[in-house]
Design a protein around this motif. Structure first.
Motif, short mmCIF file in Angstrom:
data_model
loop_
_atom_site.label_atom_id
_atom_site.label_comp_id
_atom_site.label_asym_id
_atom_site.label_seq_id
_atom_site.Cartn_x
_atom_site.Cartn_y
_atom_site.Cartn_z
N PRO A 103 -8.88 16.40 -4.94
CA PRO A 103 -8.92 15.08 -4.29
C PRO A 103 -9.54 15.11 -2.90
O PRO A 103 -9.29 16.01 -2.11
N SER A 104 -10.33 14.09 -2.63
CA SER A 104 -10.79 13.83 -1.26
C SER A 104 -10.08 12.60 -0.72
O SER A 104 -10.00 12.39 0.49
N GLU A 105 -9.54 11.79 -1.64
CA GLU A 105 -8.83 10.56 -1.25
C GLU A 105 -7.84 10.19 -2.36
O GLU A 105 -8.17 10.27 -3.54
N VAL A 106 -6.65 9.82 -1.96
CA VAL A 106 -5.62 9.33 -2.89
C VAL A 106 -5.09 8.03 -2.32
O VAL A 106 -4.70 7.97 -1.16
N SER A 107 -5.09 6.98 -3.14
CA SER A 107 -4.59 5.69 -2.66
C SER A 107 -3.83 5.01 -3.79
O SER A 107 -4.02 5.32 -4.97
N GLY A 108 -2.96 4.09 -3.42
CA GLY A 108 -2.19 3.39 -4.42
C GLY A 108 -1.64 2.09 -3.89
O GLY A 108 -1.61 1.85 -2.69
N ARG A 109 -1.22 1.27 -4.83
CA ARG A 109 -0.61 -0.01 -4.48
C ARG A 109 0.44 -0.36 -5.50
O ARG A 109 0.42 0.12 -6.63
N TRP A 167 2.28 -0.71 -10.58
CA TRP A 167 1.68 0.17 -9.59
C TRP A 167 0.37 0.74 -10.13
O TRP A 167 0.16 0.78 -11.34
N SER A 168 -0.48 1.16 -9.23
CA SER A 168 -1.74 1.77 -9.59
C SER A 168 -2.07 2.83 -8.54
O SER A 168 -1.90 2.60 -7.35
N PRO A 176 -19.20 13.09 -7.50
CA PRO A 176 -17.80 12.67 -7.32
C PRO A 176 -17.31 11.87 -8.52
O PRO A 176 -18.10 11.26 -9.25
N VAL A 177 -15.99 11.88 -8.71
CA VAL A 177 -15.36 11.14 -9.80
C VAL A 177 -14.22 10.31 -9.22
O VAL A 177 -13.77 10.54 -8.10
N ALA A 178 -13.77 9.38 -10.01
CA ALA A 178 -12.57 8.61 -9.69
C ALA A 178 -11.64 8.70 -10.90
O ALA A 178 -12.09 8.70 -12.04
N PHE A 179 -10.36 8.78 -10.62
CA PHE A 179 -9.35 8.86 -11.66
C PHE A 179 -8.27 7.84 -11.32
O PHE A 179 -7.87 7.72 -10.16
N GLU A 180 -7.82 7.09 -12.32
CA GLU A 180 -6.82 6.05 -12.08
C GLU A 180 -5.74 6.11 -13.14
O GLU A 180 -6.02 6.35 -14.32
N THR A 181 -4.51 5.94 -12.71
CA THR A 181 -3.39 5.78 -13.62
C THR A 181 -2.52 4.65 -13.08
O THR A 181 -2.53 4.36 -11.89
N ASP A 182 -1.82 3.99 -13.97
CA ASP A 182 -0.97 2.89 -13.54
C ASP A 182 0.22 2.77 -14.46
O ASP A 182 0.32 3.44 -15.47
N GLY A 183 1.14 1.93 -14.08
CA GLY A 183 2.34 1.75 -14.88
C GLY A 183 3.19 0.62 -14.34
O GLY A 183 2.79 -0.08 -13.40
N LEU A 184 4.35 0.46 -14.94
CA LEU A 184 5.28 -0.57 -14.49
C LEU A 184 6.69 -0.03 -14.56
O LEU A 184 6.96 0.94 -15.26
N ASN A 185 7.58 -0.68 -13.82
CA ASN A 185 8.96 -0.20 -13.80
C ASN A 185 9.65 -0.56 -15.12
O ASN A 185 9.11 -1.27 -15.96
N ILE A 200 0.86 -1.17 0.00
CA ILE A 200 0.00 0.00 0.00
C ILE A 200 0.90 1.23 0.00
O ILE A 200 1.80 1.35 0.85
N LEU A 201 0.69 2.13 -0.95
CA LEU A 201 1.56 3.29 -1.10
C LEU A 201 1.13 4.44 -0.20
O LEU A 201 -0.07 4.70 -0.04
N ALA A 202 2.11 5.15 0.33
CA ALA A 202 1.85 6.37 1.08
C ALA A 202 1.43 7.46 0.10
O ALA A 202 1.72 7.39 -1.10
N ALA A 203 0.77 8.49 0.60
CA ALA A 203 0.27 9.57 -0.26
C ALA A 203 1.39 10.22 -1.09
O ALA A 203 1.20 10.49 -2.27
N ASP A 204 2.56 10.45 -0.49
CA ASP A 204 3.65 11.09 -1.24
C ASP A 204 4.13 10.21 -2.39
O ASP A 204 4.50 10.70 -3.46
#
Length: 154
Positions: free
Chosen positions: A127-133, A86-87, A70-79, A12-16
């Motif tokens: 943003p009201s919420e930012v999350s990642g993994r 990651w997402s 409200p909306v949701a926005f998603e981006t992802d990628g790989l190393n 689980i990714l931190a906000a930064d």
């Protein structure tokens, strides 16, 4: 890291860290509710501080954004070695971009819309919420052959 029942390790990714990935990306997917129906649109975007900013033209997407829901926005990628993915998901409220449009010129050519046409509406997501993994990619040999999941849906 946490484990799923399949044994994969998900961090689980931190906000930064989420914002680091958002700042480095330029294409994502915007999810809106349009007349009680979910819709997803690919968009080229950039970040301005902690805002996601993109251009759009009149149409379904803009009508849904103007509804104020409200909306949701998603981006992802790989190393670079394709060993880790990651997402990042941003949930929030859309609105007109309230910054200086000239500041968007520094974003570079990847930040321009890919689809032809005039995209004169600048939209920001507050943003009201930012999350990642992030997690290690399973070798492809484990992805194939495809399995029949039809019995899982009954």
């Amino acid at each position: 890291m946490s484990s799923s029942s399949s044994g994969s390790q998900t961090e689980i990714l931190a906000a930064d860290e989420c914002w680091k990935y958002l700042h480095s990306s330029y294409i994502g997917r915007l999810a809106v509710i349009n007349d009680a129906v979910p819709e997803i649109f690919p968009v080229n975007f950039m970040t301005m501080g902690t805002m996601v900013v993109f251009r759009t033209a009149p149409g379904t997407k803009l009508r849904a954004l103007l509804s104020g829901g409200p909306v949701a926005f998603e981006t992802d990628g790989l190393n670079a070695y394709s060993t880790e993915v990651w997402s990042v998901v941003v949930k929030g409220t859309p609105g007109p971009f309230d910054g200086d449009p000239a500041s968007l010129q520094q974003g570079g050519p990847d930040r321009e819309p890919w689809q032809a046409g005039l995209k004169e509406h600048l939209v920001q997501i507050t943003p009201s919420e930012v999350s990642g993994r992030r997690f290690a990619l399973t070798p492809r040999t484990r992805w194939w052959p495809p399995q029949d999941f039809s019995s899982d849906w009954t």
